[in-house]
Scaffold this active site. Structure first.
Site, PDB file in Angstrom:
ATOM      1  N   GLY A 132      -6.021   2.321  36.616  1.00  0.00           N
ATOM      2  CA  GLY A 132      -6.667   3.008  35.609  1.00  0.00           C
ATOM      3  C   GLY A 132      -6.787   2.339  34.107  1.00  0.00           C
ATOM      4  N   ASN A 156      -9.144   0.236  33.290  1.00  0.00           N
ATOM      5  CA  ASN A 156     -10.364   0.137  32.892  1.00  0.00           C
ATOM      6  C   ASN A 156     -10.619   1.720  32.118  1.00  0.00           C
ATOM      7  OD1 ASN A 156     -12.607  -2.073  33.334  1.00  0.00           O
ATOM      8  ND2 ASN A 156     -11.172  -2.125  34.915  1.00  0.00           N
ATOM      9  N   MET A 168     -12.062   3.372  44.910  1.00  0.00           N
ATOM     10  CA  MET A 168     -11.886   2.668  46.048  1.00  0.00           C
ATOM     11  C   MET A 168     -12.698   3.509  47.238  1.00  0.00           C
ATOM     12  SD  MET A 168     -10.404  -0.007  44.762  1.00  0.00           S
ATOM     13  CE  MET A 168     -10.482  -0.863  46.403  1.00  0.00           C
ATOM     14  N   ILE A 176     -16.118   4.530  49.043  1.00  0.00           N
ATOM     15  CA  ILE A 176     -17.630   4.254  49.223  1.00  0.00           C
ATOM     16  C   ILE A 176     -18.247   5.658  48.941  1.00  0.00           C
ATOM     17  CG2 ILE A 176     -19.454   3.505  50.572  1.00  0.00           C
ATOM     18  CD1 ILE A 176     -17.777   1.618  51.616  1.00  0.00           C
ATOM     19  N   LEU A 177     -19.179   5.748  48.086  1.00  0.00           N
ATOM     20  CA  LEU A 177     -20.006   7.124  47.739  1.00  0.00           C
ATOM     21  C   LEU A 177     -20.977   7.227  49.071  1.00  0.00           C
ATOM     22  CD1 LEU A 177     -20.812   6.302  44.089  1.00  0.00           C
ATOM     23  CD2 LEU A 177     -19.103   8.121  45.118  1.00  0.00           C
ATOM     24  N   ASN A 214     -20.816   1.078  37.843  1.00  0.00           N
ATOM     25  CA  ASN A 214     -19.736   0.531  38.765  1.00  0.00           C
ATOM     26  C   ASN A 214     -19.214  -0.781  37.861  1.00  0.00           C
ATOM     27  OD1 ASN A 214     -17.540   0.354  40.586  1.00  0.00           O
ATOM     28  ND2 ASN A 214     -18.735  -0.890  41.722  1.00  0.00           N
ATOM     29  N   HIS A 226     -17.462  -4.462  39.288  1.00  0.00           N
ATOM     30  CA  HIS A 226     -17.074  -4.858  40.378  1.00  0.00           C
ATOM     31  C   HIS A 226     -16.316  -6.320  40.185  1.00  0.00           C
ATOM     32  CE1 HIS A 226     -16.706  -6.257  44.706  1.00  0.00           C
ATOM     33  NE2 HIS A 226     -17.388  -7.493  44.185  1.00  0.00           N
TER      34      HIS A 226
END
Ligand code: GRF
Length: 221
Positions: A20, A22, A98, A100-101, A115, A117
Site C-alpha cells: 500500500g 501508492n 492483484m 483481475i476484475l 490502475n 501498472h
C-alpha cells in the site's frame, strides 16, 4: 491552505492487495489538501495486506472481501460487484490490487476505474515486469496510469513515468526508483479526474478536451 469542499469531493474506493505505498502517497496528498477526493473505503482481497493498517491509521473505513473465502471465482466477483453497486463511487482506484476484475465489473464502471501498472505500457503487461525488462535489454522502464477496460493492462493510457535503466540495476533497485515515480504520477492523474479535466471518451483518455498521452517529466530519471 485552501479548504476543500468535501461535499463535492469525488467519492472514491481504493482497492489494494499488499503493502500500500501508492495508497499512502494518495493519503498524504489528501492530507496536504492537494486531492479533492473523499475515500469511502479501502478494499482488500487479502486480510493480511499492510495497506489496511495504513487506511485504519488515516481513519478510513476498510472492507475485506477475502478471495479464499469464496467457493469459486464467480462468487468472489459477484461479492465485489454487489459491494460496488451498493456504494456506486465516482472513482475506483486500483493501487496494487492483484486480482483481475470481472468483465461485468469493468463494464459497469467503465471510465471510472484507474490502475497503475509498473511498465511502459503497452510493453510488459502482466506480472514480473522488472525482471522481464532487465532481461529484454531495454534502455528504459517506468510506470503507466491507465483507465481499466476488460482487456488486462490494455486500457487507454493517461500518464507515464519513465526512468533510464542503470547498469547497476537489479529488480529491487529498479522497482524502488519506479515506485518513487508512481507516487508522483498517480495522485496527479487522480487529481485531474477529480477536477473533471480527465475523462475516458470513446475508448480514449481525454485531458482537457484533447486526446494525448502525457509523459511525466522524468524528475527522478
Ligand atoms: C505498484 O508498484 C504498482 O505498480 C503495482 O503494484 C504495486 C503496488 O505497490 N500495480 P504498493 O502496494 O502500492 O506498495
Amino acid at each position: 491552505m485552501k479548504e476543500l469542499d468535501i461535499g463535492s469531493a469525488t467519492s472514491t474506493i481504493i482497492l489494494i492487495s499488499g503493502y500500500g505505498t501508492n495508497l499512502q502517497a494518495i493519503l498524504d496528498e489528501i492530507t496536504n489538501n492537494h486531492l479533492p477526493i473523499r475515500i469511502l473505503s479501502v478494499l482488500s482481497d487479502n486480510p493480511e495486506a499492510y495497506g489496511i493498517k495504513r487506511a485504519k491509521n488515516a481513519g478510513i473505513p476498510t472492507k475485506i472481501i477475502n478471495y479464499h473465502r469464496f467457493k469459486n471465482k464467480a462468487a468472489f466477483h459477484l461479492a465485489i460487484e454487489e459491494y460496488f453497486k451498493k456504494i456506486d463511487p465516482d472513482l475506483i482506484v486500483l493501487a496494487g490490487y492483484m486480482r483481475i476484475l470481472s468483465e461485468e465489473f469493468c463494464r459497469l464502471f467503465t471510465g471510472k476505474i484507474l490502475n497503475i501498472h509498473p511498465s511502459l505500457l503497452p510493453k510488459f503487461r502482466g506480472l514480473n515486469t522488472y525482471q522481464r525488462v532487465l532481461d529484454s535489454g531495454d534502455k528504459f522502464h517506468g510506470s503507466t496510469v491507465h483507465f481499466v477496460t476488460t482487456e488486462l493492462d490494455s486500457g487507454p493510457i493517461i500518464l507515464q513515468y519513465r526512468t533510464k535503466i542503470r547498469t547497476t540495476d537489479g529488480p529491487k533497485q529498479l522497482r524502488k526508483r519506479v515506485q518513487l515515480g508512481e507516487y508522483e504520477i498517480y495522485p496527479m492523474a487522480i487529481k485531474w479526474f477529480a477536477e473533471g479535466s480527465l475523462k475516458m471518451i470513446k475508448g480514449k483518455a481525454v485531458l482537457n478536451g484533447s486526446r494525448k498521452i502525457i509523459w511525466a517529466t522524468p524528475s527522478l530519471a
